[in-house]
Design an enzyme around this catalytic site. Structure first.
Site, PDB file in Angstrom:
ATOM      1  N   GLY A  34      28.815  39.836  43.082  1.00  0.00           N
ATOM      2  CA  GLY A  34      27.829  40.437  42.188  1.00  0.00           C
ATOM      3  C   GLY A  34      26.815  41.319  42.871  1.00  0.00           C
ATOM      4  O   GLY A  34      25.892  41.807  42.215  1.00  0.00           O
ATOM      5  N   SER A  36      27.370  44.282  44.472  1.00  0.00           N
ATOM      6  CA  SER A  36      27.650  45.714  44.540  1.00  0.00           C
ATOM      7  C   SER A  36      28.658  46.116  43.469  1.00  0.00           C
ATOM      8  O   SER A  36      29.307  45.267  42.844  1.00  0.00           O
ATOM      9  CB  SER A  36      28.196  46.107  45.921  1.00  0.00           C
ATOM     10  OG  SER A  36      29.464  45.508  46.149  1.00  0.00           O
ATOM     11  N   ILE A  38      30.949  47.224  40.411  1.00  0.00           N
ATOM     12  CA  ILE A  38      30.995  46.771  39.021  1.00  0.00           C
ATOM     13  C   ILE A  38      30.467  45.342  38.873  1.00  0.00           C
ATOM     14  O   ILE A  38      30.027  44.959  37.793  1.00  0.00           O
ATOM     15  CB  ILE A  38      32.416  46.890  38.415  1.00  0.00           C
ATOM     16  CG1 ILE A  38      33.420  45.990  39.133  1.00  0.00           C
ATOM     17  CG2 ILE A  38      32.882  48.341  38.419  1.00  0.00           C
ATOM     18  CD1 ILE A  38      34.774  45.944  38.433  1.00  0.00           C
ATOM     19  N   LEU A  88      34.446  33.649  49.583  1.00  0.00           N
ATOM     20  CA  LEU A  88      35.732  33.296  48.982  1.00  0.00           C
ATOM     21  C   LEU A  88      36.853  33.178  50.006  1.00  0.00           C
ATOM     22  O   LEU A  88      37.959  32.765  49.656  1.00  0.00           O
ATOM     23  CB  LEU A  88      36.098  34.323  47.906  1.00  0.00           C
ATOM     24  CG  LEU A  88      35.267  34.177  46.634  1.00  0.00           C
ATOM     25  CD1 LEU A  88      35.266  35.471  45.836  1.00  0.00           C
ATOM     26  CD2 LEU A  88      35.775  33.028  45.780  1.00  0.00           C
ATOM     27  N   TYR A 191      53.699  43.382  56.795  1.00  0.00           N
ATOM     28  CA  TYR A 191      52.407  43.592  56.148  1.00  0.00           C
ATOM     29  C   TYR A 191      52.289  45.018  55.640  1.00  0.00           C
ATOM     30  O   TYR A 191      52.379  45.969  56.417  1.00  0.00           O
ATOM     31  CB  TYR A 191      51.245  43.311  57.106  1.00  0.00           C
ATOM     32  CG  TYR A 191      49.892  43.399  56.416  1.00  0.00           C
ATOM     33  CD1 TYR A 191      49.461  42.378  55.571  1.00  0.00           C
ATOM     34  CD2 TYR A 191      49.060  44.509  56.583  1.00  0.00           C
ATOM     35  CE1 TYR A 191      48.240  42.452  54.920  1.00  0.00           C
ATOM     36  CE2 TYR A 191      47.836  44.587  55.943  1.00  0.00           C
ATOM     37  CZ  TYR A 191      47.433  43.556  55.107  1.00  0.00           C
ATOM     38  OH  TYR A 191      46.224  43.634  54.453  1.00  0.00           O
TER      39      TYR A 191
END
Length: 328
Positions: A34, A36, A38, A88, A191
C-alpha cells in the site's frame, strides 16, 4: 457486468468509490503493497471515503512516506490509515503481521492482496522460494489463510467479506503451456523473467477460484476476486530491466496465440485509473463470486490452462510448500 456498465478503462478509483459509499464508510480494509502505485491510490481512496485502512509495507520508511503523502493530499484520510510492517517474502513476517492484526480484535471486511514483484532477476525469498512465485502467490496465500478467521467473522450473507487478488494480463501472455513448471518451481533448471511472472499471476487467478470454492461455495461468507489493473507505466513494478527480461516480454506479447487481439484492447492508464478495477472488485455487490475483472468489468483474459484440475493441483502443491516451512 458490474453495477455501472459505464465504468471502463478510463474510469478512476475515486469515481468508483463514490458509487458505493455505504460499502466503505467505517469498514475495515487491509492493502498489501500500500505504499506506492495503485496500492497507495487504493488506500487513499478508501480512507478518503471513510474506510479504516491498514497500509502494509515491507519498509517502515516507505510506509511513513506514503502516510505523509496521504496527509498532504487528503488530510482527513490519514487519520483512518494505520501502517504495519509486512514482508511477503518471509512467512515469519506474514505470521507476525496476521497475529498482530487479529490481536486488535478489529473486523476485516476486505483483504486486498496488491503487492507484487514483476520480471525480477532470479532471486529467492527468505524461505527459499523463487521470488516471484513466493511473493506474488505463496506469500499472499499464506496471509489469506491466516486472516480467514477474521474475514469469516466479518462477512454476512448480505455483504460477504472479500479477498481481492491483483493479477495481471501477464497470466495470459507469459505463463507456459501448462501454466507452471511444477517440476522446477524453484527455478533450478530454467528461469524466464516474464514466464515466472506470468505463472505467478496465473496463480493469483487459480487461487481466487479455488478459495471461492472452499469458502463461499462451502457456506462461509467470504468471496474472492482477481483482476488485471491495466497497463500502467508509472508504477515501480517495471523497475527490473535487462536484455533477458525484454526478450521474454517480446516473446510473450507477439508470439502468444491470440495475443494481438488481447493486446489491442489494452489502454495505458494513470495510477488512479489503474486502481479503479481494484475498487470495483472490493465493493461492487453485483459482481459474481470468483470473477476475474479488467477495465472495471468482467474479463475472460485468462490463460487457457485455468482448469479446476489445475486450481486443485496448485492449491495442494502450495499448501505443501507452505507447510514445509511453517511446520518446522
Amino acid at each position: 457486468m458490474t453495477s455501472n456498465p459505464a465504468f471502463n478503462a478510463l474510469t478512476d478509483a475515486a469515481t468508483v468509490a463514490e458509487a458505493f459509499p455505504a460499502l466503505i464508510k467505517d469498514r475495515f480494509f487491509v492493502v498489501t503493497g500500500g505504499n506506492s502505485g495503485i496500492g497507495l491510490e487504493t488506500v487513499k481512496v478508501l480512507a478518503a471515503n471513510g474506510g479504516n485502512v491498514v497500509l502494509c509495507s515491507r519498509s517502515p520508511k516507505n510506509a511513513a512516506d506514503a502516510l505523509e503523502s496521504i496527509s498532504a493530499s487528503v488530510p482527513d484520510a490519514a487519520a483512518r490509515v494505520t501502517t504495519m510492517s509486512l514482508d511477503l517474502g518471509s512467512f515469519a513476517s506474514i505470521k507476525a503481521f496476521a497475529d498482530a492484526y487479529i490481536a486488535t480484535n478489529k473486523p476485516l471486511h476486505v483483504l486486498i492482496n496488491n503487492a507484487g514483484v514483476m520480471a525480477s532477476p532470479l532471486a529467492k525469498t527468505s524461505d527459499g522460494f523463487e521470488q516471484q512465485f513466493g511473493v506474488n502467490h505463496l506469500g499472499h496465500m499464506y496471509l489469506t489463510q491466516l486472516l480467514l478467521p477474521s474475514l469469516r467473522k466479518s462477512g454476512t450473507a448480505a455483504t460477504p467479506a472479500r479477498v481481492i487478488n491483483v493479477s495481471s494480463i501477464g497470466n495470459f501472455f507469459f505463463s507456459p503451456e501448462g501454466g507452471f513448471r511444477f517440476d522446477d518451481l524453484s527455478a533450478e533448471k530454467h528461469y524466464g523473467y516474464y514466464e515466472r511472472y506470468g505463472s505467478s499471476k496465473l496463480a493469483n487467478i487459480l487461487f481466487t477460484r479455488e478459495l471461492g470454492r472452499r469458502e463461499y461455495d462451502d457456506g462461509n461468507h467470504v468471496v474472492s476476486y482477481s483482476l488485471h489493473p491495466g497497463a500502467i507505466a508509472s508504477t515501480n513494478l517495471s523497475r527490473h530491466t535487462s536484455f533477458g527480461a525484454v526478450w521474454d516480454l517480446l516473446v510473450g506479447l507477439f508470439w502468444k496465440k491470440g495475443g494481438f487481439s488481447v493486446l489491442r484492447r489494452e489502454t495505458f492508464k494513470t495510477i488512479p485509473q489503474g486502481a479503479a478495477t481494484t475498487i470495483v472488485a472490493a465493493l461492487d455487490p453485483v459482481v459474481p463470486p470468483s470473477a476475474h475483472l479488467a477495465d472495471c468489468q468482467l474479463s475472460d483474459a485468462v490463460h487457457h490452462s485455468a482448469s479446476v484440475e489445475l486450481q486443485e493441483k496448485l492449491w495442494k502443491v502450495s499448501e505443501e510448500l507452505i507447510a514445509s516451512v511453517v511446520s518446522q
